[in-house]
Write an enzyme that holds these catalytic residues in place. Structure first.
Site, PDB file in Angstrom:
ATOM      1  N   ASP A 227       0.857  -1.180   0.000  1.00 39.58           N
ATOM      2  CA  ASP A 227       0.000   0.000   0.000  1.00 39.58           C
ATOM      3  C   ASP A 227       0.896   1.233   0.000  1.00 39.58           C
ATOM      4  OD1 ASP A 227      -2.704   1.275   0.544  1.00 39.58           O
ATOM      5  OD2 ASP A 227      -3.082  -0.792   1.185  1.00 39.58           O
TER       6      ASP A 227
ATOM      7  N   HIS B  72     -10.729  -4.058   2.697  1.00 42.04           N
ATOM      8  CA  HIS B  72     -10.704  -3.791   4.138  1.00 42.04           C
ATOM      9  C   HIS B  72     -11.621  -2.649   4.559  1.00 42.04           C
ATOM     10  CE1 HIS B  72      -8.199  -0.882   2.233  1.00 42.04           C
ATOM     11  NE2 HIS B  72      -8.127  -0.185   3.341  1.00 42.04           N
ATOM     12  N   ASP B  73     -12.197  -1.925   3.586  1.00 46.11           N
ATOM     13  CA  ASP B  73     -13.103  -0.818   3.903  1.00 46.11           C
ATOM     14  C   ASP B  73     -14.561  -1.191   3.651  1.00 46.11           C
ATOM     15  OD1 ASP B  73     -10.956   0.866   4.461  1.00 46.11           O
ATOM     16  OD2 ASP B  73     -10.859   1.662   2.425  1.00 46.11           O
TER      17      ASP B  73
ATOM     18  N   ASP C   4      -3.227   4.574  -2.131  1.00 46.35           N
ATOM     19  CA  ASP C   4      -4.301   5.048  -1.266  1.00 46.35           C
ATOM     20  C   ASP C   4      -4.785   6.433  -1.704  1.00 46.35           C
ATOM     21  OD1 ASP C   4      -5.694   4.511   1.330  1.00 46.35           O
ATOM     22  OD2 ASP C   4      -4.741   6.402   1.901  1.00 46.35           O
TER      23      ASP C   4
ATOM     24  N   GLU D 106      -6.699   4.124  -5.836  1.00 47.39           N
ATOM     25  CA  GLU D 106      -8.038   4.241  -5.251  1.00 47.39           C
ATOM     26  C   GLU D 106      -8.541   5.646  -5.589  1.00 47.39           C
ATOM     27  OE1 GLU D 106      -9.975   3.808  -0.805  1.00 47.39           O
ATOM     28  OE2 GLU D 106      -8.177   4.978  -1.092  1.00 47.39           O
TER      29      GLU D 106
END
Ligand code: NOJ
Length: 575
Positions: A100, A339-340, A207, A265
């Site tokens: 990430d 994960h979100d 991210d 993202e």
């Protein structure tokens, strides 16, 4: 049509969220040696690349997305040597690994920020975004504008040391870096990118990759939530004036020098803007995540403002996610969990009566869609949302906790608070990020085989029924089906990975039927029909041709050609 085959297009990617994957040292927190111990399991699943969520040094205010040192590892997760062993362990098995890249913000514990906040004339002052306070008519100090944090409240934090506010679109401890400052950008490239590329990582998941360029007017955002002082800053902070210049620079100066992949993202983006990020000749990103599917039924700026969804909304979202690249040289992704996000079998399947069957149906959907496929840890065994009976204290995520506390502060004294609270808890149980973060269910042993000590977050109550160990033994399990579907996806990659999507029954609220085919090709097409409901229905082919069944989620002896039972799915080849 000639297909531009590329390793990162063909790949199936498995996301690992380290705190909850596997604990090797009995402290209740997942760690890198724990991941290494499961590399053969991951390889056997049939994926090609691991995406590791942040494992860097961090005070963990936002579970590692608040990084205090890009060049070190969170001691709870291991050491730099453990990380090197993980990279090498992947490579010896023919797996790749991406990390990430979190460079919209650092932690407030990062040395850069400590220097920046220390005085107005520190050389790193301008590496973050500082503004003077505003004062209201009564002379009270106020933040510089009305921007809302993604984690509730103002996006600005007052700092006593110099009497100014710093911008933090996320948590208090996540100050936004100032990408306008060139020295700061160069430091990011060296510390957050080159350091890891030189150690062998194969790319990055980037991210909030659309947030680096803020509108420099720092004007108030328009009012969209009438019940709130602070407002989503979307159009002033996302996809800003210099965002493509920044991505091109990062690509030119660093990424292009290695054979690696990037996936960004990106939120709140028009199709036109999206294509700028991922057009093949623009040299920005290889692909990006679009949120249409996972946000179906929610407000895009607030997941807890939830209105429910219909199958037709879901189809529209799939359509926009997989079709925006049609006729272009750009590339896209397929995902339904991360994960979100809450667990897909709870949100889009039926996690009680049809757990195994609806999990398989979603596997058929995912593995037959166009783009690079991402699977999230536990999705392969159909991990579900946490039980509704859990109290709010079991939820650990800053997003959930802040939201609930804000709500209580606002409505706590209302006579109907209990009623309002129950409604919010229903939505939290459905949509909270915590649902993705409960420990992986490895076995029916205490603490689900995740750890020998009490885990940092409670294990889902259903671990004795849903776990890896039992599914590895059961030929009919969801896990075995994922292994099979990942192979089928590769076997028919021209259709599933590269083929175009053509939805055949837009208005149907029960069935989802589509074909996958290569344009102008004489070869057979794939015909996918999914009954996304609790009721049986008739099956009538919507196109002519010779249908040959290649996979279904019911056993052959239960299959009735003319009827699709609840959550039954089939994939045919049609000549
Ligand atoms: C997006 C990440 O996926 C999320 O987990 C995190 O909280 C925010 N960005 C802030 O880094």
């Amino acid at each position: 049509m000639t297909i531009d085959y590329t390793w990162w297009k063909d790949a199936s990617i498995y996301q690992i969220w380290p705190a909850s994957y596997k604990d090797s040292n009995g402290d209740g927190i997942g760690d890198i040696p724990g991941i290494i111990s499961e590399l053969d399991y991951i390889k056997d699943l049939g994926v090609d690349i691991i995406w590791l969520s942040p494992m860097y040094k961090s005070p963990m205010e936002d579970m590692g997305y608040d990084i205090s040192d890009y060049e070190d590892i969170n001691p709870d997760f291991g050491t730099l040597q453990d990380m090197q062993d993980l990279i090498d362990g992947c490579h010896t098995r023919g797996l790749k690994i991406i990390c990430d890249l979190v460079v919209n913000h650092t932690s407030s514990e990062h040395e850069w920020f400590k220097e920046s906040r220390s005085s107005l004339d520190n050389p790193k002052r301008d590496w973050y975004i500082w503004k003077k306070p505003k004062y209201d008519a009564e002379g009270n100090r106020q933040p510089p504008n009305n921007w809302m944090s993604y984690f509730s409240g103002s996006a600005w934090e007052y700092d006593e040391t110099t009497g100014e506010y710093y911008l933090r679109l996320f948590a208090k401890g996540q100050p936004d870096l100032n990408w306008e400052n060139e020295t700061c950008r160069k430091a990011i490239y060296d510390s957050a990118l080159k350091f890891w590329l030189d150690r062998g990582v194969d790319g990055f998941r980037i991210d909030v990759a659309g947030l680096y360029s803020k509108d420099q007017s720092f004007a108030d955002a328009p009012i969209v939530f009438k019940d709130s002082i602070y407002q989503p800053s979307g159009h002033l902070t996302a996809n800003g004036p210099r965002i493509h210049e920044f991505h091109q620079e990062m690509n030119k100066e660093v990424v292009s020098k290695y054979d690696v992949m990037t996936v960004g993202e990106i939120c709140h983006c028009s199709k036109e803007e999206t294509l700028k990020y991922v057009g093949a000749t623009r040299n920005e990103l290889n692909m990006l995540f679009i949120f249409d599917v996972v946000e179906v039924g929610c407000d895009e700026s607030d997941r807890f403002r939830y209105n429910g969804w219909k199958l037709t909304d879901f189809k529209k979202a799939i359509q926009s996610q997989s079709e925006f690249t049609k006729g272009t040289d750009a590339w896209s992704t397929v995902f339904i969990e991360n994960h979100d996000q809450p667990r897909s079998v709870t949100r889009f399947g039926n996690d009680k009566k049809y757990h195994n069957k609806s999990g398989k149906l979603l596997a058929m959907l995912e593995t037959s869609l166009t783009g690079t496929l991402f699977i999230y840890q536990g999705q392969e065994i159909g991990m579900t949302n946490v039980p509704r009976s859990w109290s709010i204290e079991e939820y650990k995520d800053i997003n959930t906790v802040n939201y609930y506390n804000d709500f209580k502060a606002k409505y706590g004294n209302d006579p109907d608070f209990k009623e309002k609270e129950e409604k919010l808890l229903d939505v939290i149980n459905l949509m909270a990020r915590d649902n993705a973060r409960s420990p992986v269910q490895w076995s029916a042993a205490k603490y689900s085989g995740f750890s020998t000590a009490e885990p940092w977050m409670r294990v889902n109550d259903n671990y004795t029924e849903i776990n890896v160990e039992s599914q590895l033994k059961d030929p009919n399990s969801l896990l075995k089906f994922y292994q099979k579907m990942l192979k089928i996806r590769k076997q028919y990659k021209d259709l599933f990975i590269y083929g175009g999507l053509n939805i055949l029954d837009y208005d149907n609220e029960q069935l989802f039927t589509y074909t996958k085919e290569l344009p102008n090709s004489k070869s057979p097409k794939a015909y996918v029909v999914l009954n996304m409901s609790n009721e049986s229905t008739k099956f009538t082919p919507l196109i002519d041709g010779d249908f040959k069944l290649i996979v279904s989620n019911v056993n052959n002896d239960e299959l009735d050609e003319a009827v699709l039972t609840p959550y039954e799915g089939r994939i045919y080849l049609v000549n």
